[in-house]
Scaffold this motif. Sequence first.
Motif, PDB file in Angstrom:
ATOM      1  N   GLU A 158       0.769  -1.268  -0.006  1.00  0.00           N
ATOM      2  CA  GLU A 158       0.088  -0.125   0.005  1.00  0.00           C
ATOM      3  C   GLU A 158       0.874   1.191   0.047  1.00  0.00           C
ATOM      4  N   SER A 159       1.974   1.137   0.754  1.00  0.00           N
ATOM      5  CA  SER A 159       2.795   2.314   0.870  1.00  0.00           C
ATOM      6  C   SER A 159       4.332   1.842   0.640  1.00  0.00           C
ATOM      7  N   LEU A 160       5.113   2.642  -0.016  1.00  0.00           N
ATOM      8  CA  LEU A 160       6.487   2.521  -0.030  1.00  0.00           C
ATOM      9  C   LEU A 160       7.301   3.650   0.272  1.00  0.00           C
ATOM     10  N   THR A 161       8.548   3.694   0.306  1.00  0.00           N
ATOM     11  CA  THR A 161       9.599   4.814   0.466  1.00  0.00           C
ATOM     12  C   THR A 161      10.482   4.536  -0.621  1.00  0.00           C
ATOM     13  N   VAL A 162      11.147   5.543  -1.188  1.00  0.00           N
ATOM     14  CA  VAL A 162      12.355   5.358  -2.041  1.00  0.00           C
ATOM     15  C   VAL A 162      13.283   4.502  -1.574  1.00  0.00           C
ATOM     16  N   GLN A 163      13.713   4.505  -0.327  1.00  0.00           N
ATOM     17  CA  GLN A 163      14.699   3.500   0.103  1.00  0.00           C
ATOM     18  C   GLN A 163      14.037   1.954   0.191  1.00  0.00           C
ATOM     19  N   ASP A 164      12.750   1.845   0.313  1.00  0.00           N
ATOM     20  CA  ASP A 164      12.419   0.537   0.011  1.00  0.00           C
ATOM     21  C   ASP A 164      12.447  -0.014  -1.414  1.00  0.00           C
ATOM     22  N   LEU A 165      12.356   1.059  -2.405  1.00  0.00           N
ATOM     23  CA  LEU A 165      12.609   0.276  -3.931  1.00  0.00           C
ATOM     24  C   LEU A 165      14.033   0.303  -3.953  1.00  0.00           C
ATOM     25  N   TRP A 166      14.910   0.759  -3.609  1.00  0.00           N
ATOM     26  CA  TRP A 166      16.343   0.714  -3.903  1.00  0.00           C
ATOM     27  C   TRP A 166      16.981  -0.594  -3.194  1.00  0.00           C
ATOM     28  N   HIS A 167      16.208  -0.912  -2.056  1.00  0.00           N
ATOM     29  CA  HIS A 167      16.603  -2.026  -1.260  1.00  0.00           C
ATOM     30  C   HIS A 167      16.076  -3.277  -1.988  1.00  0.00           C
ATOM     31  N   TRP A 168      14.844  -3.408  -2.453  1.00  0.00           N
ATOM     32  CA  TRP A 168      14.604  -4.148  -3.035  1.00  0.00           C
ATOM     33  C   TRP A 168      15.307  -4.756  -4.443  1.00  0.00           C
ATOM     34  N   LEU A 169      15.501  -3.677  -5.081  1.00  0.00           N
ATOM     35  CA  LEU A 169      16.372  -3.681  -6.398  1.00  0.00           C
ATOM     36  C   LEU A 169      17.675  -4.444  -6.046  1.00  0.00           C
ATOM     37  N   ALA A 170      18.568  -3.718  -4.993  1.00  0.00           N
ATOM     38  CA  ALA A 170      19.552  -4.336  -4.574  1.00  0.00           C
ATOM     39  C   ALA A 170      19.523  -5.756  -4.107  1.00  0.00           C
ATOM     40  N   ARG A 171      18.369  -6.400  -3.641  1.00  0.00           N
ATOM     41  CA  ARG A 171      18.095  -7.685  -3.185  1.00  0.00           C
ATOM     42  C   ARG A 171      18.174  -8.434  -4.400  1.00  0.00           C
ATOM     43  N   MET A 172      17.418  -7.848  -5.647  1.00  0.00           N
ATOM     44  CA  MET A 172      17.249  -8.504  -6.790  1.00  0.00           C
ATOM     45  C   MET A 172      18.366  -8.564  -7.931  1.00  0.00           C
ATOM     46  N   THR A 173      19.517  -7.651  -7.425  1.00  0.00           N
ATOM     47  CA  THR A 173      20.591  -7.684  -8.377  1.00  0.00           C
ATOM     48  C   THR A 173      21.876  -7.638  -7.511  1.00  0.00           C
ATOM     49  N   PRO A 174      22.128  -8.772  -6.824  1.00  0.00           N
ATOM     50  CA  PRO A 174      23.264  -8.666  -5.806  1.00  0.00           C
ATOM     51  C   PRO A 174      24.464  -8.484  -6.226  1.00  0.00           C
TER      52      PRO A 174
END
Length: 157
Positions: free
Chosen positions: A139-155
């Motif tokens: 429902e809600s995200l922060t910019v930090q959430d987005l970049w952390h998710w992307l970092a986990r997806m592209t280690p």
Amino acid sequence: MYRDAYVDEMEQRFADYLNSKNIDEVEGAQSIIYGCSQYHIEDKARAFLEKNPSPTGRELLEFCFEAIPEGLSPEDDGEDLMDEDEGTATTFELEMVAQLANRLADVERTGLDDAMAFTAACEDQGLQDAAMDYVTGRESLTVQDLWHWLARMTPDE
């Protein structure tokens, strides 16, 4: 006030819904009449009504929820969110930015620059489906959430 033929036609067709005590009928009629007109998707609405000549208020709301672009104001096709040298926005870019515009907690302060950067990074990595699932599942995200998710997806990056 400018009135167009679509609005006049639909107000007549759904006059009973507009005056109903059933909130779904009122909101459904308002959405198909005014929402579709504002977003210039009258042809989609007419095609839906041709296939569904006697829709319920709930069916009208469901159609409009699917057909009206989320996160974009009326008259905005989202194309201006892309840099001119990058060409036309892809469907993924338009859909993702619309989703993020509604979910980013700090979008009013930061604008959509972070949303566009995240969207481009996901597309570059081929993560469109996974990114859309991640974003629409919250429902809600922060910019930090987005970049952390992307970092986990592209280690490896």
